[in-house]
Design a protein around this motif. Structure first.
Motif, PDB file in Angstrom:
ATOM      1  N   ALA A 266       0.832  -1.201   0.000  1.00  0.00           N
ATOM      2  CA  ALA A 266       0.000   0.000   0.000  1.00  0.00           C
ATOM      3  C   ALA A 266       0.870   1.255   0.000  1.00  0.00           C
ATOM      4  O   ALA A 266       0.600   2.229  -0.718  1.00  0.00           O
ATOM      5  CB  ALA A 266      -0.927  -0.007   1.216  1.00  0.00           C
ATOM      6  N   LYS A 267       1.943   1.235   0.800  1.00  0.00           N
ATOM      7  CA  LYS A 267       2.860   2.379   0.834  1.00  0.00           C
ATOM      8  C   LYS A 267       3.561   2.556  -0.509  1.00  0.00           C
ATOM      9  O   LYS A 267       3.742   3.676  -0.987  1.00  0.00           O
ATOM     10  CB  LYS A 267       3.899   2.178   1.942  1.00  0.00           C
ATOM     11  CG  LYS A 267       3.350   2.311   3.355  1.00  0.00           C
ATOM     12  CD  LYS A 267       4.465   2.121   4.385  1.00  0.00           C
ATOM     13  CE  LYS A 267       3.929   2.252   5.801  1.00  0.00           C
ATOM     14  NZ  LYS A 267       4.996   2.027   6.812  1.00  0.00           N
ATOM     15  N   ALA A 268       3.961   1.428  -1.118  1.00  0.00           N
ATOM     16  CA  ALA A 268       4.647   1.502  -2.413  1.00  0.00           C
ATOM     17  C   ALA A 268       3.716   2.033  -3.493  1.00  0.00           C
ATOM     18  O   ALA A 268       4.113   2.856  -4.325  1.00  0.00           O
ATOM     19  CB  ALA A 268       5.180   0.128  -2.796  1.00  0.00           C
ATOM     20  N   ARG A 269       2.465   1.584  -3.503  1.00  0.00           N
ATOM     21  CA  ARG A 269       1.489   2.049  -4.492  1.00  0.00           C
ATOM     22  C   ARG A 269       1.213   3.544  -4.345  1.00  0.00           C
ATOM     23  O   ARG A 269       0.963   4.243  -5.331  1.00  0.00           O
ATOM     24  CB  ARG A 269       0.176   1.281  -4.341  1.00  0.00           C
ATOM     25  CG  ARG A 269       0.239  -0.179  -4.749  1.00  0.00           C
ATOM     26  CD  ARG A 269       0.361  -0.347  -6.241  1.00  0.00           C
ATOM     27  NE  ARG A 269       0.230  -1.742  -6.646  1.00  0.00           N
ATOM     28  CZ  ARG A 269       0.478  -2.186  -7.873  1.00  0.00           C
ATOM     29  NH1 ARG A 269       0.892  -1.353  -8.805  1.00  0.00           N
ATOM     30  NH2 ARG A 269       0.348  -3.467  -8.175  1.00  0.00           N
ATOM     31  N   SER A 270       1.264   4.039  -3.117  1.00  0.00           N
ATOM     32  CA  SER A 270       0.989   5.458  -2.871  1.00  0.00           C
ATOM     33  C   SER A 270       2.212   6.345  -3.090  1.00  0.00           C
ATOM     34  O   SER A 270       2.116   7.566  -3.009  1.00  0.00           O
ATOM     35  CB  SER A 270       0.477   5.651  -1.438  1.00  0.00           C
ATOM     36  OG  SER A 270       1.512   5.388  -0.494  1.00  0.00           O
ATOM     37  N   GLY A 271       3.362   5.712  -3.354  1.00  0.00           N
ATOM     38  CA  GLY A 271       4.576   6.478  -3.583  1.00  0.00           C
ATOM     39  C   GLY A 271       5.368   6.798  -2.328  1.00  0.00           C
ATOM     40  O   GLY A 271       6.394   7.484  -2.379  1.00  0.00           O
ATOM     41  N   LYS A 272       4.907   6.301  -1.178  1.00  0.00           N
ATOM     42  CA  LYS A 272       5.593   6.578   0.080  1.00  0.00           C
ATOM     43  C   LYS A 272       6.801   5.662   0.303  1.00  0.00           C
ATOM     44  O   LYS A 272       7.636   5.931   1.160  1.00  0.00           O
ATOM     45  CB  LYS A 272       4.618   6.432   1.258  1.00  0.00           C
ATOM     46  CG  LYS A 272       3.477   7.438   1.242  1.00  0.00           C
ATOM     47  CD  LYS A 272       2.531   7.208   2.408  1.00  0.00           C
ATOM     48  CE  LYS A 272       1.382   8.198   2.387  1.00  0.00           C
ATOM     49  NZ  LYS A 272       0.424   7.944   3.498  1.00  0.00           N
ATOM     50  N   LEU A 273       6.878   4.564  -0.457  1.00  0.00           N
ATOM     51  CA  LEU A 273       7.960   3.594  -0.297  1.00  0.00           C
ATOM     52  C   LEU A 273       8.558   3.325  -1.668  1.00  0.00           C
ATOM     53  O   LEU A 273       7.920   2.736  -2.536  1.00  0.00           O
ATOM     54  CB  LEU A 273       7.422   2.307   0.319  1.00  0.00           C
ATOM     55  CG  LEU A 273       8.431   1.218   0.713  1.00  0.00           C
ATOM     56  CD1 LEU A 273       9.422   1.750   1.732  1.00  0.00           C
ATOM     57  CD2 LEU A 273       7.710  -0.014   1.257  1.00  0.00           C
ATOM     58  N   LYS A 274       9.797   3.799  -1.883  1.00  0.00           N
ATOM     59  CA  LYS A 274      10.448   3.685  -3.181  1.00  0.00           C
ATOM     60  C   LYS A 274      11.245   2.381  -3.288  1.00  0.00           C
ATOM     61  O   LYS A 274      11.600   1.772  -2.299  1.00  0.00           O
ATOM     62  CB  LYS A 274      11.381   4.880  -3.403  1.00  0.00           C
ATOM     63  CG  LYS A 274      10.681   6.235  -3.373  1.00  0.00           C
ATOM     64  CD  LYS A 274       9.706   6.384  -4.533  1.00  0.00           C
ATOM     65  CE  LYS A 274       9.084   7.774  -4.562  1.00  0.00           C
ATOM     66  NZ  LYS A 274       8.089   7.904  -5.649  1.00  0.00           N
ATOM     67  N   ASN A 275      11.526   1.996  -4.529  1.00  0.00           N
ATOM     68  CA  ASN A 275      12.358   0.823  -4.837  1.00  0.00           C
ATOM     69  C   ASN A 275      11.805  -0.460  -4.215  1.00  0.00           C
ATOM     70  O   ASN A 275      12.557  -1.284  -3.695  1.00  0.00           O
ATOM     71  CB  ASN A 275      13.802   1.046  -4.363  1.00  0.00           C
ATOM     72  CG  ASN A 275      14.438   2.282  -4.978  1.00  0.00           C
ATOM     73  OD1 ASN A 275      14.384   2.472  -6.179  1.00  0.00           O
ATOM     74  ND2 ASN A 275      15.016   3.133  -4.144  1.00  0.00           N
ATOM     75  N   PHE A 276      10.489  -0.624  -4.289  1.00  0.00           N
ATOM     76  CA  PHE A 276       9.858  -1.803  -3.693  1.00  0.00           C
ATOM     77  C   PHE A 276       9.692  -2.880  -4.764  1.00  0.00           C
ATOM     78  O   PHE A 276       9.106  -2.649  -5.826  1.00  0.00           O
ATOM     79  CB  PHE A 276       8.507  -1.447  -3.079  1.00  0.00           C
ATOM     80  CG  PHE A 276       7.944  -2.525  -2.214  1.00  0.00           C
ATOM     81  CD1 PHE A 276       8.454  -2.746  -0.940  1.00  0.00           C
ATOM     82  CD2 PHE A 276       6.924  -3.349  -2.667  1.00  0.00           C
ATOM     83  CE1 PHE A 276       7.949  -3.754  -0.125  1.00  0.00           C
ATOM     84  CE2 PHE A 276       6.420  -4.364  -1.871  1.00  0.00           C
ATOM     85  CZ  PHE A 276       6.935  -4.568  -0.602  1.00  0.00           C
ATOM     86  N   THR A 277      10.202  -4.062  -4.472  1.00  0.00           N
ATOM     87  CA  THR A 277      10.191  -5.160  -5.446  1.00  0.00           C
ATOM     88  C   THR A 277       8.763  -5.518  -5.856  1.00  0.00           C
ATOM     89  O   THR A 277       7.889  -5.728  -5.019  1.00  0.00           O
ATOM     90  CB  THR A 277      10.875  -6.400  -4.856  1.00  0.00           C
ATOM     91  OG1 THR A 277      12.211  -6.058  -4.493  1.00  0.00           O
ATOM     92  CG2 THR A 277      10.911  -7.529  -5.872  1.00  0.00           C
ATOM     93  N   GLY A 278       8.548  -5.582  -7.157  1.00  0.00           N
ATOM     94  CA  GLY A 278       7.240  -5.913  -7.697  1.00  0.00           C
ATOM     95  C   GLY A 278       6.432  -4.697  -8.089  1.00  0.00           C
ATOM     96  O   GLY A 278       5.489  -4.802  -8.883  1.00  0.00           O
ATOM     97  N   ILE A 279       6.794  -3.527  -7.542  1.00  0.00           N
ATOM     98  CA  ILE A 279       6.067  -2.295  -7.856  1.00  0.00           C
ATOM     99  C   ILE A 279       6.934  -1.388  -8.727  1.00  0.00           C
ATOM    100  O   ILE A 279       6.644  -1.180  -9.899  1.00  0.00           O
ATOM    101  CB  ILE A 279       5.622  -1.558  -6.571  1.00  0.00           C
ATOM    102  CG1 ILE A 279       4.782  -2.496  -5.684  1.00  0.00           C
ATOM    103  CG2 ILE A 279       4.814  -0.300  -6.935  1.00  0.00           C
ATOM    104  CD1 ILE A 279       3.518  -3.022  -6.336  1.00  0.00           C
ATOM    105  N   ASP A 280       7.997  -0.833  -8.175  1.00  0.00           N
ATOM    106  CA  ASP A 280       8.880   0.017  -8.982  1.00  0.00           C
ATOM    107  C   ASP A 280      10.308  -0.510  -9.020  1.00  0.00           C
ATOM    108  O   ASP A 280      11.227   0.201  -9.420  1.00  0.00           O
ATOM    109  CB  ASP A 280       8.850   1.472  -8.495  1.00  0.00           C
ATOM    110  CG  ASP A 280       9.260   1.624  -7.041  1.00  0.00           C
ATOM    111  OD1 ASP A 280       9.388   0.599  -6.349  1.00  0.00           O
ATOM    112  OD2 ASP A 280       9.444   2.771  -6.597  1.00  0.00           O
ATOM    113  N   SER A 281      10.507  -1.750  -8.598  1.00  0.00           N
ATOM    114  CA  SER A 281      11.790  -2.429  -8.712  1.00  0.00           C
ATOM    115  C   SER A 281      11.500  -3.860  -9.160  1.00  0.00           C
ATOM    116  O   SER A 281      10.563  -4.486  -8.658  1.00  0.00           O
ATOM    117  CB  SER A 281      12.525  -2.431  -7.363  1.00  0.00           C
ATOM    118  OG  SER A 281      13.822  -2.986  -7.486  1.00  0.00           O
ATOM    119  N   PRO A 282      12.264  -4.389 -10.121  1.00  0.00           N
ATOM    120  CA  PRO A 282      11.895  -5.675 -10.735  1.00  0.00           C
ATOM    121  C   PRO A 282      12.189  -6.882  -9.853  1.00  0.00           C
ATOM    122  O   PRO A 282      13.056  -6.851  -8.983  1.00  0.00           O
ATOM    123  CB  PRO A 282      12.768  -5.716 -11.994  1.00  0.00           C
ATOM    124  CG  PRO A 282      13.961  -4.883 -11.641  1.00  0.00           C
ATOM    125  CD  PRO A 282      13.454  -3.784 -10.757  1.00  0.00           C
TER     126      PRO A 282
END
Length: 311
Positions: A266-282
């Motif tokens: 949820a934090k990664a989707r909202s942009g609060k958590l960067k470089n999260f695997t599966g969201i903005d890191s492969p």
């Protein structure tokens, strides 16, 4: 290809596996210190790692700039570590000291450079032979040491299954230790973030610790996302054939997000958590793991039973 660096007749040579070099990067993906590549030097090809980037060179001014990585067409001074010692001569022609780096998976050329000199640490450190070895420790523990490596997305169930497996092995009087990704970041890797470079270093450190534990005769369970194939391959190459068992805990991204017990997705989707695997890191799934566990069709206990049957 076992020919060492040719040396000039009449000059004293030295054997070393750590060097300073000038490197121009040609890879589409940035250079990652700690990641393994293949080096081709004087008709010999072995594994090599850039252990540090000392600085990047500004091509227009020649200025030395701080850098944590090199991008395509950038040049820098780096420290190189090779998996096997090379024979080096300070009087060698520059052409004898030129090398090419390639990607271990694709064979793509990712860099080229020239060896400058041997790092003093390479000649000061010698391997110390010890009286008690891995075989003696294994016999004492009455078990075959292994590294059981769990990989998968956050929330896939890696830690749950690894914990249950260790509990079962402990009940069978096996000597084990579980290295968990979150726990390790409280100590050994607390200085690392979640950039790609930090993830590479995170896995390098844990791989070396796991290797020492296997050398101690233990069955070590490693539960890390370990998102990149290159680092999992690097970990595997630290062990002898049959000692490394890769277990892919295969859980879909949607199911991991549904579980999301830590609230990280949820934090990664909202942009609060960067470089999260599966969201903005492969995440690069294993191609041929020893064991493949699909958690949507197996309970954690059933997964452990399947693992035990295949170990």
């Amino acid at each position: 290809m076992n020919t060492p660096i040719e040396t000039t007749t009449g000059y004293q040579s030295e054997t070393a596996n750590q060097f300073e070099a000038e490197l121009t990067w040609a890879g589409k993906q940035p250079l990652m210190p700690g990641r393994q590549y293949r080096i081709n030097l004087a008709c010999r090809e072995i594994l090599a790692t850039v252990t540090a980037i000392k600085y990047r060179i500004d091509v227009l001014t020649g200025a030395h700039l701080a850098a944590r990585t090199l991008n395509i067409n950038e040049t820098g001074k780096v420290n190189l570590y090779t998996s096997e010692p090379l024979i080096f001569n300070r009087q060698s022609n520059k052409s004898d000291l030129k090398f090419v780096l390639t990607d271990g998976q694709t064979g793509e050329k990712v860099g080229a450079g020239t060896i400058d000199f041997v790092l003093r640490r390479a000649t000061n450190i010698q391997w110390q032979n010890l009286a008690i070895d891995k075989n003696a420790r294994s016999v004492q523990k009455q078990q075959a040491p292994k590294c059981i490596w769990f990989t998968g997305l956050s929330g896939s169930g890696k830690s749950t299954i690894a914990n249950l497996l260790e509990k079962h092995l402990h009940q069978e009087s096996k000597h084990t230790y579980l290295l968990d990704g979150d726990n390790i970041r409280h100590g050994l890797c607390r200085d690392l973030g979640f950039t790609e470079a930090d993830r590479v270093e995170n896995i390098r450190r844990v791989s070396e610790v796991a290797r020492l534990m296997v050398d101690a005769g233990l069955i070590v369970l490693v539960s890390f996302i370990s998102p990149f194939r290159s680092e999992r391959r690097m970990a595997r190459e630290l062990f002898t054939v049959g000692e490394f068992v890769e277990i892919f805990i295969d859980t879909s991204l949607s199911e991991c997000e549904r579980r999301d017990v830590k609230g990280l997705y949820a934090k990664a989707r909202s942009g609060k958590l960067k470089n999260f695997t599966g969201i903005d890191s492969p995440y690069e799934p294993p191609v041929s793991p020893e064991i493949h566990i699909q958690t949507t069709s197996l309970s954690p206990q059933a997964a452990v039973e399947k693992i035990l049957k295949q170990l």
